[in-house]
Design a protein around this motif. Structure first.
Motif, PDB file in Angstrom:
ATOM      1  N   THR A   4      -3.556  -5.534   0.784  1.00 43.84           N
ATOM      2  CA  THR A   4      -4.440  -5.155   1.894  1.00 43.84           C
ATOM      3  C   THR A   4      -3.687  -4.194   2.806  1.00 43.84           C
ATOM      4  OG1 THR A   4      -5.542  -7.277   1.791  1.00 43.84           O
ATOM      5  CG2 THR A   4      -5.813  -6.017   3.825  1.00 43.84           C
ATOM      6  N   LEU A   6      -3.723  -2.189   6.305  1.00 43.90           N
ATOM      7  CA  LEU A   6      -4.313  -2.018   7.634  1.00 43.90           C
ATOM      8  C   LEU A   6      -3.770  -0.690   8.163  1.00 43.90           C
ATOM      9  CD1 LEU A   6      -3.554  -5.622   9.000  1.00 43.90           C
ATOM     10  CD2 LEU A   6      -5.522  -4.866   7.648  1.00 43.90           C
ATOM     11  N   TYR A   7      -4.626   0.308   8.177  1.00 41.32           N
ATOM     12  CA  TYR A   7      -4.162   1.637   8.565  1.00 41.32           C
ATOM     13  C   TYR A   7      -5.077   2.155   9.657  1.00 41.32           C
ATOM     14  CZ  TYR A   7      -2.009   6.220   7.910  1.00 41.32           C
ATOM     15  OH  TYR A   7      -1.301   7.397   8.092  1.00 41.32           O
ATOM     16  N   GLU A   8      -4.495   2.540  10.789  1.00 37.94           N
ATOM     17  CA  GLU A   8      -5.279   2.875  11.973  1.00 37.94           C
ATOM     18  C   GLU A   8      -6.292   1.757  12.217  1.00 37.94           C
ATOM     19  OE1 GLU A   8      -6.286   7.031  11.568  1.00 37.94           O
ATOM     20  OE2 GLU A   8      -4.227   7.539  12.056  1.00 37.94           O
ATOM     21  N   GLU A  11      -9.357  -1.309   7.347  1.00 38.03           N
ATOM     22  CA  GLU A  11      -8.786  -2.310   6.442  1.00 38.03           C
ATOM     23  C   GLU A  11      -9.220  -1.925   5.042  1.00 38.03           C
ATOM     24  OE1 GLU A  11      -9.656  -6.012   9.451  1.00 38.03           O
ATOM     25  OE2 GLU A  11     -10.231  -6.215   7.349  1.00 38.03           O
ATOM     26  N   PRO A  81       5.134   2.875  12.831  1.00 35.66           N
ATOM     27  CA  PRO A  81       5.753   1.569  12.567  1.00 35.66           C
ATOM     28  C   PRO A  81       5.034   0.821  11.437  1.00 35.66           C
ATOM     29  CG  PRO A  81       4.588   1.557  14.683  1.00 35.66           C
ATOM     30  CD  PRO A  81       4.486   2.947  14.138  1.00 35.66           C
ATOM     31  N   ILE A  82       5.788   0.002  10.724  1.00 34.84           N
ATOM     32  CA  ILE A  82       5.256  -0.735   9.564  1.00 34.84           C
ATOM     33  C   ILE A  82       5.612  -2.204   9.708  1.00 34.84           C
ATOM     34  CG2 ILE A  82       5.329  -0.947   7.027  1.00 34.84           C
ATOM     35  CD1 ILE A  82       6.648   1.860   7.004  1.00 34.84           C
ATOM     36  N   ALA A  83       4.665  -3.075   9.387  1.00 40.40           N
ATOM     37  CA  ALA A  83       4.983  -4.502   9.283  1.00 40.40           C
ATOM     38  C   ALA A  83       4.280  -5.017   8.040  1.00 40.40           C
ATOM     39  CB  ALA A  83       4.499  -5.251  10.522  1.00 40.40           C
ATOM     40  N   HIS A  84       4.980  -5.777   7.212  1.00 40.96           N
ATOM     41  CA  HIS A  84       4.318  -6.280   6.003  1.00 40.96           C
ATOM     42  C   HIS A  84       4.615  -7.739   5.752  1.00 40.96           C
ATOM     43  CE1 HIS A  84       8.010  -5.652   3.438  1.00 40.96           C
ATOM     44  NE2 HIS A  84       8.238  -4.744   4.366  1.00 40.96           N
ATOM     45  N   ASP A  85       3.628  -8.415   5.183  1.00 47.69           N
ATOM     46  CA  ASP A  85       3.775  -9.813   4.813  1.00 47.69           C
ATOM     47  C   ASP A  85       3.620  -9.894   3.297  1.00 47.69           C
ATOM     48  OD1 ASP A  85       3.644 -12.817   5.714  1.00 47.69           O
ATOM     49  OD2 ASP A  85       2.121 -12.543   4.162  1.00 47.69           O
ATOM     50  N   VAL A  90      -0.008  -8.078   2.633  1.00 51.92           N
ATOM     51  CA  VAL A  90      -0.670  -7.327   3.709  1.00 51.92           C
ATOM     52  C   VAL A  90       0.329  -6.364   4.338  1.00 51.92           C
ATOM     53  CG1 VAL A  90      -1.967  -7.485   5.863  1.00 51.92           C
ATOM     54  CG2 VAL A  90      -2.107  -9.356   4.206  1.00 51.92           C
ATOM     55  N   ALA A  92       0.665  -3.538   7.405  1.00 51.91           N
ATOM     56  CA  ALA A  92       0.060  -2.948   8.608  1.00 51.91           C
ATOM     57  C   ALA A  92       0.840  -1.693   8.989  1.00 51.91           C
ATOM     58  CB  ALA A  92       0.089  -3.954   9.746  1.00 51.91           C
ATOM     59  N   PHE A  93       0.108  -0.612   9.193  1.00 56.22           N
ATOM     60  CA  PHE A  93       0.718   0.650   9.625  1.00 56.22           C
ATOM     61  C   PHE A  93       0.215   0.957  11.027  1.00 56.22           C
ATOM     62  CE2 PHE A  93       0.750   0.665   5.069  1.00 56.22           C
ATOM     63  CZ  PHE A  93       1.988   1.182   4.756  1.00 56.22           C
ATOM     64  N   GLY A  94       1.131   1.050  11.963  1.00 50.78           N
ATOM     65  CA  GLY A  94       0.744   1.325  13.353  1.00 50.78           C
ATOM     66  C   GLY A  94       0.767   2.813  13.640  1.00 50.78           C
TER      67      GLY A  94
ATOM     68  N   ARG B 167       6.048  -0.952  17.638  1.00 53.90           N
ATOM     69  CA  ARG B 167       6.377  -1.913  16.580  1.00 53.90           C
ATOM     70  C   ARG B 167       5.759  -3.283  16.901  1.00 53.90           C
ATOM     71  NH1 ARG B 167       8.564  -3.364  12.320  1.00 53.90           N
ATOM     72  NH2 ARG B 167       9.738  -5.285  12.167  1.00 53.90           N
ATOM     73  N   THR B 170       2.144  -3.311  16.057  1.00 52.55           N
ATOM     74  CA  THR B 170       1.905  -3.380  14.613  1.00 52.55           C
ATOM     75  C   THR B 170       2.087  -4.815  14.111  1.00 52.55           C
ATOM     76  OG1 THR B 170       2.719  -1.135  14.492  1.00 52.55           O
ATOM     77  CG2 THR B 170       2.497  -2.293  12.413  1.00 52.55           C
ATOM     78  N   ARG B 173      -0.900  -6.739  15.159  1.00 51.98           N
ATOM     79  CA  ARG B 173      -2.054  -6.451  14.292  1.00 51.98           C
ATOM     80  C   ARG B 173      -1.956  -7.259  12.994  1.00 51.98           C
ATOM     81  NH1 ARG B 173      -5.007  -1.696  11.743  1.00 51.98           N
ATOM     82  NH2 ARG B 173      -6.833  -2.888  11.117  1.00 51.98           N
ATOM     83  N   LEU B 174      -0.749  -7.275  12.400  1.00 46.59           N
ATOM     84  CA  LEU B 174      -0.541  -8.035  11.162  1.00 46.59           C
ATOM     85  C   LEU B 174      -0.797  -9.528  11.415  1.00 46.59           C
ATOM     86  CD1 LEU B 174       0.437  -8.213   8.199  1.00 46.59           C
ATOM     87  CD2 LEU B 174       2.789  -8.303   9.069  1.00 46.59           C
ATOM     88  N   TYR B 190       4.569 -13.641  13.085  1.00 45.86           N
ATOM     89  CA  TYR B 190       4.484 -12.226  13.490  1.00 45.86           C
ATOM     90  C   TYR B 190       4.065 -12.085  14.945  1.00 45.86           C
ATOM     91  CZ  TYR B 190       4.870 -11.580   8.501  1.00 45.86           C
ATOM     92  OH  TYR B 190       5.319 -11.625   7.215  1.00 45.86           O
TER      93      TYR B 190
END
Lengths: 140, 240
Positions: A4, A6-8, A11, A81-85, A90, A92-94, B167, B170, B173-174, B190
């Motif tokens: 998944t 999440l960009y801008e 989804e 920024p990037i966060a991933h699970d 998932v 997420a791109f900020g 950051r 983001t 959001r996650l 998170y």
């Protein structure tokens, strides 16, 4: 494996994407559907804007004969920024802070569309021509 | 309280758009929007309601929108509630996000018996009144109002985002997404990280506490964090 993205504000579920550590490889169709970016001979393009792949770093961004693109490497290049699970696949791109700050300082009120209690959608632009106060509150 | 102001000004091409920053959606906010009774007296005093506001209290007829993903908070860099942005007829921001008539009077609340010292009630009322008066002035006088900031002033007041703030947004959001998908435990990790990275965003802190446990947003963790501010404001006063 399905990921998944999440960009801008969007989804998107990419059926054939692969997270490898801090890299996310996906097919060009998924890239376009999830983010709007397309891979062209000039580089990665979003509408009129093209960002060339930095010389000598092709392998970081593109593989499988140009069929797969590393969205995470590209986001890093753009300062997003990037966060991933990884457990749930998932990513997420900020927004890059520089881009958001520039938008904030333009003083152009960004549009959005949100539901009311009855599920009816309203957008800021729908009230154009009026003086508007956006008032943020919360139940918590 | 906003309904009274809206009612007063609505024939002057004026609209209030309320945005509820609430990950738990319509169910969390319905009872507040459709309230049949005004909030209890101590809360009214802390919110600076005067007779005028009490007399005009009724259910809102302006749009009350629900922002489960805190999209508007991100777009306008809103870090607390209530905060507001003023947008003119052309879609131009004349006052960026700032405290909307709220002030730090609530910090003087006696938590033992919920009593409010008279000076705190007066301070809350003054903050509320001056903010609403500024709105009235703008709605009536438009660009000639002293409260409609010139571009350079408005731009100067925009609080920019740092790399770390972005950051945190983001991660938030996650976390929100995982929470919405029912992965609460993973979400909390998170959300907690977002809170640590961006301690000045009360919207992130309080929303993530509330996701952890209902009521936590105004529980002991909240009060400890407010006390830790020391001389720094919880609501930086709007520079009117």
């Amino acid at each position: 494996m399905s990921v998944t993205i999440l960009y801008e504000r969007g989804e998107y579920s990419a059926a054939d994407a692969r997270g490898e550590g801090d890299d996310l490889w996906l097919g060009l169709g998924d890239l376009r559907a999830a983010t709007g970016w397309e891979l062209k001979s000039e580089g990665a393009c979003l509408g009129e804007r093209c960002v060339p792949i930095p010389p000598g770093r092709d392998a970081e961004f593109v593989r499988d004969g140009g069929r797969r693109f590393n969205l995470a490497a590209f986001a890093r290049l753009l300062g997003n920024p990037i966060a991933h699970d990884d457990r749930h696949g998932v990513w997420a791109f900020g927004e890059a802070p520089a881009a958001r700050n520039q938008a904030l300082r333009s003083l152009d009120a960004p549009d959005f569309t949100l539901p009311d209690l009855d599920g009816r959608m309203h957008s800021l632009a729908g009230y154009r021509g009026m003086k508007r106060i956006l008032m943020a509150w919360a139940s918590w | 309280m906003w309904q009274g102001l809206y009612q007063e000004l609505k024939d002057r091409n004026f609209m209030v758009i309320a945005i509820a920053l609430d990950s738990c959606g319509a169910d969390a906010v319905r009872q507040w929007i459709r309230a049949t009774e005004p909030p209890p007296p101590p809360m009214l005093e802390l919110m600076g309601w005067g007779e005028r506001e009490r007399a005009a209290a009724s259910a809102p007829t302006y749009p009350c929108l629900i922002d489960e993903k805190h999209v508007v908070a991100e777009l306008y860099n809103i870090v607390n509630v209530p905060m507001a942005v003023w947008i003119d007829e052309r879609g131009h921001i004349v006052r960026p996000a700032e405290s909307a008539g709220a002030c730090d009077a609530f910090r003087k609340l006696n938590l033992a018996d919920f009593s409010i010292p008279p000076d705190a009630a007066a301070q809350a009322k003054a903050a509320r009144t001056s903010y609403f008066d500024a709105i009235r002035d703008w709605v009536i006088n438009g660009g000639k109002s002293a409260y409609a900031l010139p571009d350079n002033e408005a731009r100067g007041r925009v609080a920019g985002l740092s790399e770390q703030d972005a950051r945190a947004n983001t991660l938030f959001r996650l976390g929100q997404y995982l929470f919405a998908q029912g992965h609460r435990e993973d979400a909390l990790q998170y959300l907690g990280e977002a809170r640590r990275l961006r301690p000045d965003s009360w919207a992130i802190a309080r929303q993530s506490w509330e996701i952890e446990e209902a009521g936590k947003a105004s529980g002991p963790d909240f009060w400890t964090a407010v006390q830790a501010l020391g001389d720094r404001p919880y609501y930086p006063p709007a520079k009117l």
